[in-house]
Design a protein around this motif. Structure first.
Motif, short mmCIF file in Angstrom:
data_model
loop_
_atom_site.label_atom_id
_atom_site.label_comp_id
_atom_site.label_asym_id
_atom_site.label_seq_id
_atom_site.Cartn_x
_atom_site.Cartn_y
_atom_site.Cartn_z
N LEU A 127 0.81 -1.22 0.00
CA LEU A 127 0.00 0.00 0.00
C LEU A 127 0.85 1.28 0.00
O LEU A 127 0.31 2.37 0.23
CB LEU A 127 -0.93 0.00 1.21
N ASN A 128 2.13 1.15 -0.27
CA ASN A 128 2.99 2.33 -0.32
C ASN A 128 2.49 3.31 -1.38
O ASN A 128 2.09 2.91 -2.48
CB ASN A 128 4.43 1.91 -0.64
N ASP A 129 2.51 4.61 -1.04
CA ASP A 129 1.93 5.59 -1.97
C ASP A 129 2.81 5.88 -3.18
O ASP A 129 2.33 6.46 -4.16
CB ASP A 129 1.62 6.90 -1.22
N GLN A 130 4.08 5.47 -3.15
CA GLN A 130 4.97 5.73 -4.27
C GLN A 130 5.19 4.50 -5.14
O GLN A 130 5.05 4.55 -6.36
CB GLN A 130 6.32 6.25 -3.75
N ASN A 135 -1.26 1.03 -5.65
CA ASN A 135 -1.28 2.36 -6.29
C ASN A 135 -0.78 2.30 -7.72
O ASN A 135 -1.29 3.02 -8.60
CB ASN A 135 -0.43 3.34 -5.47
N VAL A 136 0.22 1.47 -7.98
CA VAL A 136 0.75 1.34 -9.35
C VAL A 136 -0.34 0.83 -10.29
O VAL A 136 -0.56 1.37 -11.38
CB VAL A 136 1.97 0.39 -9.38
N ILE A 137 -1.07 -0.21 -9.87
CA ILE A 137 -2.13 -0.78 -10.71
C ILE A 137 -3.25 0.22 -10.93
O ILE A 137 -3.76 0.40 -12.05
CB ILE A 137 -2.66 -2.08 -10.08
N LEU A 138 -3.68 0.88 -9.85
CA LEU A 138 -4.79 1.84 -9.95
C LEU A 138 -4.44 3.00 -10.89
O LEU A 138 -5.29 3.44 -11.68
CB LEU A 138 -5.14 2.38 -8.56
N ASP A 145 -6.40 9.60 -10.06
CA ASP A 145 -5.56 10.66 -10.63
C ASP A 145 -4.16 10.67 -10.03
O ASP A 145 -3.21 11.09 -10.68
CB ASP A 145 -6.24 12.02 -10.41
N GLY A 146 -4.06 10.23 -8.80
CA GLY A 146 -2.78 10.22 -8.11
C GLY A 146 -2.74 9.09 -7.10
O GLY A 146 -3.71 8.34 -6.95
N PRO A 147 -1.64 8.95 -6.41
CA PRO A 147 -1.54 7.86 -5.42
C PRO A 147 -2.50 8.07 -4.24
O PRO A 147 -2.73 9.20 -3.81
CB PRO A 147 -0.08 7.93 -4.96
N ILE A 148 -3.06 6.98 -3.76
CA ILE A 148 -3.91 7.02 -2.57
C ILE A 148 -3.01 6.95 -1.34
O ILE A 148 -2.19 6.04 -1.21
CB ILE A 148 -4.91 5.85 -2.57
N LEU A 149 -3.16 7.89 -0.44
CA LEU A 149 -2.33 7.96 0.76
C LEU A 149 -2.96 7.09 1.84
O LEU A 149 -3.67 7.59 2.72
CB LEU A 149 -2.18 9.41 1.22
N PHE A 150 -2.66 5.79 1.77
CA PHE A 150 -3.29 4.86 2.70
C PHE A 150 -2.88 5.10 4.14
O PHE A 150 -3.65 4.83 5.06
CB PHE A 150 -2.93 3.41 2.31
#
Length: 301
Positions: A127-130, A135-138, A145-150
């Motif tokens: 679940l890392n935001d970078q 996040n990569v798949i989404l 639009d951008g990474p989800i900050l889990f």
């Protein structure tokens, strides 16, 4: 000869019993003592004073106490509910005569068997935001639009902890309910089918009532474990961001070892104990009332 053996056995039990009592009761009584003092481990040479109920009174005006208690209850209730629904669904499936049933049962136990440290480390990477795979798949599928900050967003961090907690606990719920399902006599289902009962009616009027006792025990245990949970949440967020995922155990830990307020932390832990005892008393009351109802009904018959 038999009497000598019994005495020898009792003598062998003395030392383990003393050790068990020390390990179990000394921390409890020591915590009770600390909760009525002003003990602070960061203040060298401090004169420890008896403060009475001052620490407990302070709890009601503590701004962190309310949100920590609320999230502890939220985490415990949602994890238990989600684990029960998912565990029951999988238990019903695994109770059927399907091919490879033993393999599926073993696979379901994997989240429960993986050490918590290893599991949370993997979730932190996933679940890392970078560079996290989620996040990569989404982003590659253009779903975000951008990474989800889990773990950086307060709301998402609370949800993420609950999701990971549910993932870690549902195998125990599933296996416990599966054991209960296997104890339901097949004759009951055959009689229901002969009377024309559908699968849904069979589930609600036969399966659920027959595993009610198992369900209550497992739900109570899971609630206690969830309310007391420390390792999963702490390893994921350490109570952050901005104390958003503070639970009572994490707040107790931070108060004791970061602020050094051992007396006040002990008061928080005593409050946690009282809340858990309350829920246990409710469970015992429910069990007693059900037992009295059964006994009364059988007596009337």
């Amino acid at each position: 000869m038999e009497k000598n053996r019994s005495r020898f056995g009792l003598k062998m039990l003395v030392m383990p019993t003393i050790i068990l009592l020390l390990v179990s009761f000394y921390p409890l009584f020591n915590s009770i003592y600390l909760s009525v003092t002003n003990t602070n481990i960061l203040k060298k040479g401090q004169t420890v004073r008896f403060t009475g109920a001052a620490n407990f009174i302070k709890l009601f005006s503590d701004r962190t106490m309310g949100p920590s208690l609320a999230y502890s209850l939220e985490y415990a209730f949602i994890c238990v509910a989600a684990s029960y629904v998912l565990g029951l669904f999988l238990a019903v499936l695994l109770n059927q005569k399907i091919k490879g049933r033993a393999l599926f049962r073993g696979l379901i136990l994997i989240p429960w068997a993986i050490p918590t440290v290893v599991a949370t480390a993997n979730w932190l990477w996933i679940l890392n935001d970078q560079s996290g795979i989620v996040n990569v798949i989404l982003q590659r599928l253009h779903l975000t639009d951008g990474p989800i900050l889990f773990f950086a967003d307060q709301r998402m961090a609370r949800i993420t902890c609950i999701v990971v907690g549910t993932w870690k606990s549902y195998p125990f719920m599933c296996m416990s309910l599966l054991a209960g399902l296997q104890g339901v006599p097949e004759d009951v289902y055959e009689s229901a089918r002969m009377d024309g009962a559908t699968g849904i009616k069979t589930f609600f009027y036969i399966t659920l009532p027959m595993i009610r006792n198992v369900s209550m025990v497992v739900v109570t245990l899971m609630f206690i474990w969830g309310f007391n949970n420390f390792d999963i949440i702490y390893l994921l967020t350490q109570g952050g961001p901005l104390e958003a995922t503070f639970t009572l155990p994490i707040y107790t830990y931070n108060t004791a070892f970061y602020r050094g307020q051992m007396g006040y932390a002990s008061a928080i832990s005593m409050m946690t104990l009282v809340i858990l005892l309350f829920f246990c008393a409710v469970y015992m009351k429910m069990q007693k009332s059900r037992c009295s109802h059964r006994c009364g009904r059988s007596c009337r018959r």
